[in-house]
Design an enzyme around this catalytic site. Structure first.
Site, mmCIF file in Angstrom:
data_model
loop_
_atom_site.group_PDB
_atom_site.id
_atom_site.type_symbol
_atom_site.label_atom_id
_atom_site.label_comp_id
_atom_site.label_asym_id
_atom_site.label_seq_id
_atom_site.Cartn_x
_atom_site.Cartn_y
_atom_site.Cartn_z
ATOM 1 N N SER A 47 55.243 71.025 88.950
ATOM 2 C CA SER A 47 54.308 72.135 88.752
ATOM 3 C C SER A 47 52.911 71.525 88.647
ATOM 4 C CB SER A 47 54.704 72.904 87.496
ATOM 5 O OG SER A 47 53.736 73.859 87.160
ATOM 6 N N SER A 48 52.118 71.973 87.723
ATOM 7 C CA SER A 48 50.768 71.415 87.555
ATOM 8 C C SER A 48 50.267 71.725 86.161
ATOM 9 C CB SER A 48 49.825 72.038 88.581
ATOM 10 O OG SER A 48 48.487 71.781 88.218
ATOM 11 N N LYS A 96 52.058 77.924 90.302
ATOM 12 C CA LYS A 96 52.589 76.727 89.639
ATOM 13 C C LYS A 96 53.213 77.109 88.299
ATOM 14 C CE LYS A 96 51.840 73.260 92.435
ATOM 15 N NZ LYS A 96 52.994 72.763 93.198
ATOM 16 N N TYR A 103 47.044 79.399 93.138
ATOM 17 C CA TYR A 103 47.688 78.103 92.916
ATOM 18 C C TYR A 103 48.161 77.971 91.466
ATOM 19 C CZ TYR A 103 48.114 72.989 92.475
ATOM 20 O OH TYR A 103 48.565 71.727 92.229
#
Lengths: 253, 428
Positions: free
Chosen positions: A138-139, A156, A152
């Protein structure tokens, strides 16, 4: 500490550059056969050669991340060629963007759907493995407001929730599922390398919030990722590990 | 990364053949050309008063009686539209006591001096001299204003102070063929700025005649243009380079995310970057194809332009002082004018033009000429970067430790410019 990866069969989506490639290479160095998929033919050929130089087998397909049939086909072929699968790392991403509709579609189709499709195809093989493991990349941008509202970050975030639910469902099948949230990471050809030059103010703003005043390196992300995915983390499932050099400020109790 | 170029046999009206690079040697260009008052005077006597000068856009004097005053060194020139549709130009000075005749721009039926109301027809002849009977010698025998030669081409008005000089056609050759396909007369002016810069006019001309400085002061552009592998062409007086846009420089790594300036170019053409799944290096040809396919339905006529003109910058210099960033949808024109008296100062004019869509109405108001000094307002990141740099270059020209310009191959246009300059000026 022995990671227990030798002889395992691994697949990394988006494994031809950046964090994905670093993960693929560390897995190869630990003795895994590694399969990758990515957009560029040349990147795949070059990475496969590097993987094989570690004395393990490689596989790879050039594809568009949002092409569902292609992602599924690559996953099935990987399992055929390797004769099974033990490890899947979902690292493919369409990158950032803006809040416009096209980017919601893009992030959903590439970042989310490439992962769910790969997991779907890999599942029967991971179950057979006995030491099956899925790692979803993920982020850090999922965990904290970052730069601006955009697809985004939200997509994520959806991967975090999804991987947690998978972990619960797959635990009795002997498959661990974990999630990793990398912070801003710099490598040659990274988007941050471009932003540093092309949007220097944005870059400086992000760097100011990093306590060490530097971005992460791909090896620093990959080593954590490989540990989480490996049998050495046998009691870790449903976890989300943030690897961001202290970027995020919230406290997780 | 190889940049795809227009190949022999591909459609083009603008010539794309590479000219043979002239050999101008490697000698240093003396710095005194930029600092000396003596050289400045020679330029006035032998260049500015002999050469064809860009005066204004045709649309600045659209209707009969429209006029605009432009200055060049110590002179002011009045450009005006005649009832028969032609353009005329005069020295902007009243024959009575020498007062400046008109200011700025506007529309007039006659030109009347503010001082004693001497009045001239649009054709320049005397219309009325108050109390003419009190001049025993009569009206000045010149009959009115002193005319200068004027020629109009592709939406621009040029003037020449030399009544017997070369013809405009000889002067401008071969750019009529080169720039005709852009149809600047279909574009409308959207920006009109004049900035006083603390540098010689040639310091500014040089800055736009090479792209070697992109990796120096414009690093952002490395993610929008190829800055080194350019085609440079030199003609008799003028020159150009062809810069690929909507791509990235060979100096940087290809990223997965599309750099923001390239995204902007795609969006301007109605192409959604979120739907583009190719690599960054594939965008330029894809954008060319897109504009070729969708231009007409968007009301944009690109039919006279070749494929790379749809994305790239065909960057022309019209000798001695016009820099043109020509693009399919717009033109960014810089005019570099010498100061009245000071070689360390100049006037930098920025005129931006935008292609009108079919049936798109012209904006009701023309942009006003805004005048300011360096630093008083932003002109956009890239021009600001040039503007911030130039005073330092000019200052350095005065240093004991600096002798002159040490030029490389990427700066061939500067050598060519100086060759033509010295053809006019003759000696240092």
């Amino acid at each position: 500490m022995e990671l227990g990866l030798k002889g395992m069969k691994a697949a990394v989506t988006g494994g031809s550059r950046g964090i994905g490639k670093a993960i693929a290479m560390h897995l190869a160095q630990e003795g895994c056969d590694v399969s990758i998929c990515a957009r560029g033919e040349e990147g795949i050929a070059a990475t496969r050669a590097e993987i094989e130089a570690e004395g393990v087998r490689s596989f790879g397909t050039a594809l568009q991340g949002r092409d569902g049939d292609a992602v599924r086909g690559w996953m099935r072929e990987t399992c055929d060629v390797f004769g099974g699968l033990d490890l899947l790392v979902c690292s493919l991403s369409g990158g950032g963007g803006t809040n416009e509709e096209g980017y919601w579609r893009r992030s959903f189709e590439i970042d989310v759907m490439s992962a769910t499709r790969a997991v779907d195809e890999a599942y029967p093989h991971l179950k057979k493995s006995g030491k099956g493991s899925i790692l979803v990349i993920s982020s850090m941008a999922a965990a904290e407001t970052f730069v601006s509202p955009m697809a985004y970050n939200a997509m994520k975030a959806s991967l975090v929730t999804w991987s947690k639910q998978l972990a619960e469902q797959y635990a009795p099948k002997g498959i661990r599922v974990n999630c990793l949230e990398p912070g801003p990471t710099m490598f040659p050809g990274s988007n941050w390398e471009m932003i540093k030059v092309a949007r220097s103010r944005t870059y400086a703003g992000v760097l100011r919030q990093q306590p060490t005043r530097r971005m992460g390196e791909v090896d620093e992300i990959a080593k954590s990722a490989v540990f989480l995915a490996s049998p050495a983390a046998s009691w870790v499932t449903g976890a989300t590990l943030r690897v961001d050099g202290g970027y995020t400020k919230g406290v997780q109790f | 990364m190889t940049i795809q170029r227009v190949k022999p046999g591909d459609f083009t009206k603008t010539p794309v053949d590479k000219t043979e690079d002239p050999d101008f040697g490697t000698e240093m260009i003396p710095k005194e050309r930029y600092t000396s008052r003596d050289f400045m005077q020679k330029e006035w006597d032998r260049l500015w008063t002999k050469v064809w000068n860009w005066g204004c856009a045709s649309q600045d004097i659209e209707e009969p009686g429209d006029y605009i005053v432009t200055s060049l060194g110590k002179e002011e020139i009045l450009l005006t539209r005649q009832p028969d549709g032609t353009a005329k130009g005069f020295y902007n000075v009243c024959q009575h006591r020498g007062n400046r005749l008109m200011m700025g721009q506007g529309n007039a039926t006659t030109f009347k001096c503010n001082y004693h109301h001497w009045e001239y027809k649009l054709t320049g002849e005397f219309e009325n001299i108050p109390d003419i009977e009190t001049f025993p010698q009569g009206a000045p025998p010149c009959g009115g204003l002193t005319e200068v030669r004027v020629e109009e081409w592709n939406g621009f008005v040029f003037f020449c102070l030399d009544p017997d000089g070369e013809s405009f056609d000889d002067f401008i050759h071969p750019l009529k063929e080169h720039l005709g396909p852009y149809h600047f007369d279909r574009m409308v002016k959207v920006t009109d700025w004049t900035v006083e810069w603390e540098c010689n006019w040639k310091t500014s001309v040089d800055a736009f005649n090479e792209s070697y400085h992109v990796q120096g002061i414009h690093p952002e552009l490395l993610y929008f243009i190829e800055d080194k592998h350019l085609q440079i062409d030199t003609y008799e007086k003028h020159n150009r380079y062809l810069i690929p846009f909507a791509t990235i420089s060979h100096r940087v790594n290809e990223t997965t995310e599309i750099p923001h300036l390239i995204k902007h170019a795609m969006k301007e053409a109605g192409m959604d970057p979120a739907d583009f799944d190719g690599r960054i290096s594939e965008i330029r040809p894809a954008l060319q194809k897109w504009k070729r396919e969708h231009g007409a339905e968007q009301g944009l006529d690109y039919s006279d332009l070749n494929d790379e003109q749809l994305t790239d910058d065909y960057h022309y210099m019209i000798f001695p002082n016009i820099t043109m960033n020509t693009h399919a949808d717009d033109l960014m024109l810089f005019r570099q004018r010498p100061h009245e008296t000071d070689p360390d100062k100049m006037y930098f004019d920025v005129q931006m033009f935008k292609l009108l869509k079919k049936d798109e109405e012209k904006p009701r108001r023309k942009p006003k000429n805004e005048r300011f000094k360096h630093g008083e307002r932003s002109m956009g990141l890239v021009i600001d970067q040039d503007a911030a740099n130039l005073p330092g270059v000019q200052r350095g020209m005065h240093s004991e430790a600096y002798e002159g310009l040490w030029l490389g191959d990427q700066e061939l246009r500067i050598r060519h410019f100086h060759k033509v300059l010295m053809d006019y000026v003759g000696e240092d």
